[in-house]
Design a protein around this motif. Structure first.
Motif, PDB file in Angstrom:
ATOM      1  N   ARG A  10      90.743  20.171  74.104  1.00 40.98           N
ATOM      2  CA  ARG A  10      89.867  20.767  75.016  1.00 40.98           C
ATOM      3  C   ARG A  10      89.869  22.139  74.984  1.00 40.98           C
ATOM      4  NH1 ARG A  10      90.379  22.357  79.958  1.00 40.98           N
ATOM      5  NH2 ARG A  10      92.590  21.810  80.265  1.00 40.98           N
ATOM      6  N   LEU A  11      90.955  22.916  75.032  1.00 43.79           N
ATOM      7  CA  LEU A  11      91.138  24.292  74.815  1.00 43.79           C
ATOM      8  C   LEU A  11      90.321  24.952  73.632  1.00 43.79           C
ATOM      9  CD1 LEU A  11      94.781  24.664  75.771  1.00 43.79           C
ATOM     10  CD2 LEU A  11      92.800  25.065  77.324  1.00 43.79           C
ATOM     11  N   ASN A  12      89.897  24.051  72.717  1.00 44.15           N
ATOM     12  CA  ASN A  12      89.040  24.669  71.586  1.00 44.15           C
ATOM     13  C   ASN A  12      87.721  24.953  72.164  1.00 44.15           C
ATOM     14  OD1 ASN A  12      90.820  24.885  69.377  1.00 44.15           O
ATOM     15  ND2 ASN A  12      90.353  22.610  69.085  1.00 44.15           N
ATOM     16  N   THR A  13      87.543  24.115  73.515  1.00 41.19           N
ATOM     17  CA  THR A  13      85.983  24.551  74.163  1.00 41.19           C
ATOM     18  C   THR A  13      85.848  25.510  75.146  1.00 41.19           C
ATOM     19  OG1 THR A  13      86.281  22.502  75.638  1.00 41.19           O
ATOM     20  CG2 THR A  13      85.495  22.115  73.472  1.00 41.19           C
ATOM     21  N   VAL A  14      87.150  26.002  75.631  1.00 46.10           N
ATOM     22  CA  VAL A  14      87.132  26.948  76.593  1.00 46.10           C
ATOM     23  C   VAL A  14      87.083  28.163  75.996  1.00 46.10           C
ATOM     24  CG1 VAL A  14      88.769  27.845  78.544  1.00 46.10           C
ATOM     25  CG2 VAL A  14      88.704  25.441  78.159  1.00 46.10           C
ATOM     26  N   LEU A  15      85.971  28.993  76.356  1.00 46.14           N
ATOM     27  CA  LEU A  15      85.708  30.177  75.770  1.00 46.14           C
ATOM     28  C   LEU A  15      85.786  31.361  76.944  1.00 46.14           C
ATOM     29  CD1 LEU A  15      81.951  29.263  74.162  1.00 46.14           C
ATOM     30  CD2 LEU A  15      84.446  29.325  73.096  1.00 46.14           C
TER      31      LEU A  15
ATOM     32  N   LYS B  32     100.259  12.631  74.285  1.00 46.60           N
ATOM     33  CA  LYS B  32      98.853  12.489  74.285  1.00 46.60           C
ATOM     34  C   LYS B  32      98.007  13.410  74.997  1.00 46.60           C
ATOM     35  CE  LYS B  32      95.187   8.756  74.222  1.00 46.60           C
ATOM     36  NZ  LYS B  32      94.825   7.290  74.981  1.00 46.60           N
ATOM     37  N   LYS B  33      98.503  13.505  76.284  1.00 49.37           N
ATOM     38  CA  LYS B  33      97.762  14.393  77.158  1.00 49.37           C
ATOM     39  C   LYS B  33      97.763  15.922  76.590  1.00 49.37           C
ATOM     40  CE  LYS B  33      97.908  11.678  81.380  1.00 49.37           C
ATOM     41  NZ  LYS B  33      98.426  11.628  82.748  1.00 49.37           N
ATOM     42  N   VAL B  34      98.916  16.277  76.120  1.00 45.92           N
ATOM     43  CA  VAL B  34      99.154  17.541  75.579  1.00 45.92           C
ATOM     44  C   VAL B  34      98.117  17.880  74.317  1.00 45.92           C
ATOM     45  CG1 VAL B  34     100.534  19.094  74.370  1.00 45.92           C
ATOM     46  CG2 VAL B  34     101.644  18.189  76.314  1.00 45.92           C
ATOM     47  N   GLU B  35      98.133  16.724  73.410  1.00 41.20           N
ATOM     48  CA  GLU B  35      97.196  16.863  72.428  1.00 41.20           C
ATOM     49  C   GLU B  35      95.739  16.760  72.761  1.00 41.20           C
ATOM     50  OE1 GLU B  35      97.934  17.619  69.236  1.00 41.20           O
ATOM     51  OE2 GLU B  35      99.954  17.439  69.759  1.00 41.20           O
ATOM     52  N   GLU B  36      95.317  16.190  73.857  1.00 40.97           N
ATOM     53  CA  GLU B  36      94.200  16.253  74.420  1.00 40.97           C
ATOM     54  C   GLU B  36      93.717  17.660  74.881  1.00 40.97           C
ATOM     55  OE1 GLU B  36      93.960  12.747  76.962  1.00 40.97           O
ATOM     56  OE2 GLU B  36      93.634  11.397  75.439  1.00 40.97           O
TER      57      GLU B  36
ATOM     58  N   ALA C  45      99.296  28.226  80.536  1.00 43.24           N
ATOM     59  CA  ALA C  45      99.312  27.737  81.805  1.00 43.24           C
ATOM     60  C   ALA C  45      98.794  26.382  81.618  1.00 43.24           C
ATOM     61  CB  ALA C  45      98.494  28.490  82.486  1.00 43.24           C
ATOM     62  N   GLU C  46      97.814  25.757  80.932  1.00 39.44           N
ATOM     63  CA  GLU C  46      97.187  24.432  80.732  1.00 39.44           C
ATOM     64  C   GLU C  46      98.108  23.633  80.225  1.00 39.44           C
ATOM     65  OE1 GLU C  46      94.041  23.096  81.787  1.00 39.44           O
ATOM     66  OE2 GLU C  46      93.666  25.307  82.515  1.00 39.44           O
ATOM     67  N   LEU C  47      98.754  24.052  79.219  1.00 40.60           N
ATOM     68  CA  LEU C  47      99.874  22.935  78.332  1.00 40.60           C
ATOM     69  C   LEU C  47     101.151  22.912  79.273  1.00 40.60           C
ATOM     70  CD1 LEU C  47      99.443  24.236  74.694  1.00 40.60           C
ATOM     71  CD2 LEU C  47      98.529  22.360  75.741  1.00 40.60           C
ATOM     72  N   ALA C  48     101.689  23.863  79.963  1.00 43.78           N
ATOM     73  CA  ALA C  48     102.613  23.931  80.915  1.00 43.78           C
ATOM     74  C   ALA C  48     102.547  22.803  81.820  1.00 43.78           C
ATOM     75  CB  ALA C  48     102.998  25.181  81.314  1.00 43.78           C
ATOM     76  N   ALA C  49     101.265  22.840  82.615  1.00 46.59           N
ATOM     77  CA  ALA C  49     101.046  21.909  83.652  1.00 46.59           C
ATOM     78  C   ALA C  49     100.926  20.611  83.228  1.00 46.59           C
ATOM     79  CB  ALA C  49      99.417  22.355  84.386  1.00 46.59           C
ATOM     80  N   VAL C  50     100.421  20.089  82.026  1.00 45.29           N
ATOM     81  CA  VAL C  50     100.265  18.956  81.466  1.00 45.29           C
ATOM     82  C   VAL C  50     101.678  18.444  81.164  1.00 45.29           C
ATOM     83  CG1 VAL C  50      99.520  17.580  79.501  1.00 45.29           C
ATOM     84  CG2 VAL C  50      97.900  19.226  80.455  1.00 45.29           C
TER      85      VAL C  50
END
Length: 108
Positions: free
Chosen positions: A25-30, A17-21, A87-92
């Motif tokens: 969220r990464l769609n909004t990181v420009l 669930k956290k990975v999907e969230e 990096a973000e997905l690996a951390a989660v």
């Protein structure tokens, strides 16, 4: 042991669930990238979706030069976005891994 297994399964579901969230969220990181001289600017999301391209008028006069600029700058932007994404997905994913004895030794 069965309780431990259920706990691990719940933790894995939470992590999914956290990975999907995080993906959402990464769609909004420009991320902004530009050519070395600033004549071409690209904005891309961390999920590698191009949001905008700004081209200086002088680049419109030379098709080959514009194509070269696009290739170089887009590749830099995609590389940067991929690094942030991974990096973000690996951390989660690492944060949510169940504590399995010996697993940390295998991941090193």
């Amino acid at each position: 042991m069965f309780g431990d297994m259920m706990g691990m399964m719940n933790k894995i579901k939470e992590t999914q669930k956290k990975v999907e969230e995080t993906k959402e969220r990464l769609n909004t990181v420009l991320l902004d990238e530009q050519s070395s001289d600033g004549l071409l600017k690209v904005t891309i999301t961390a999920n590698r979706e191009i949001k905008s391209i700004n081209i200086a008028d002088e680049l419109l006069e030379d098709k080959e030069q514009l194509e070269d600029y696009l290739i170089l700058t887009l590749n830099k932007a995609v590389k940067k976005a991929t690094e942030v994404n991974e990096a973000e997905l690996a951390a989660v994913a690492k944060e949510g891994m169940p504590d399995i004895p010996g697993m940390n030794d295998m991941l090193k």
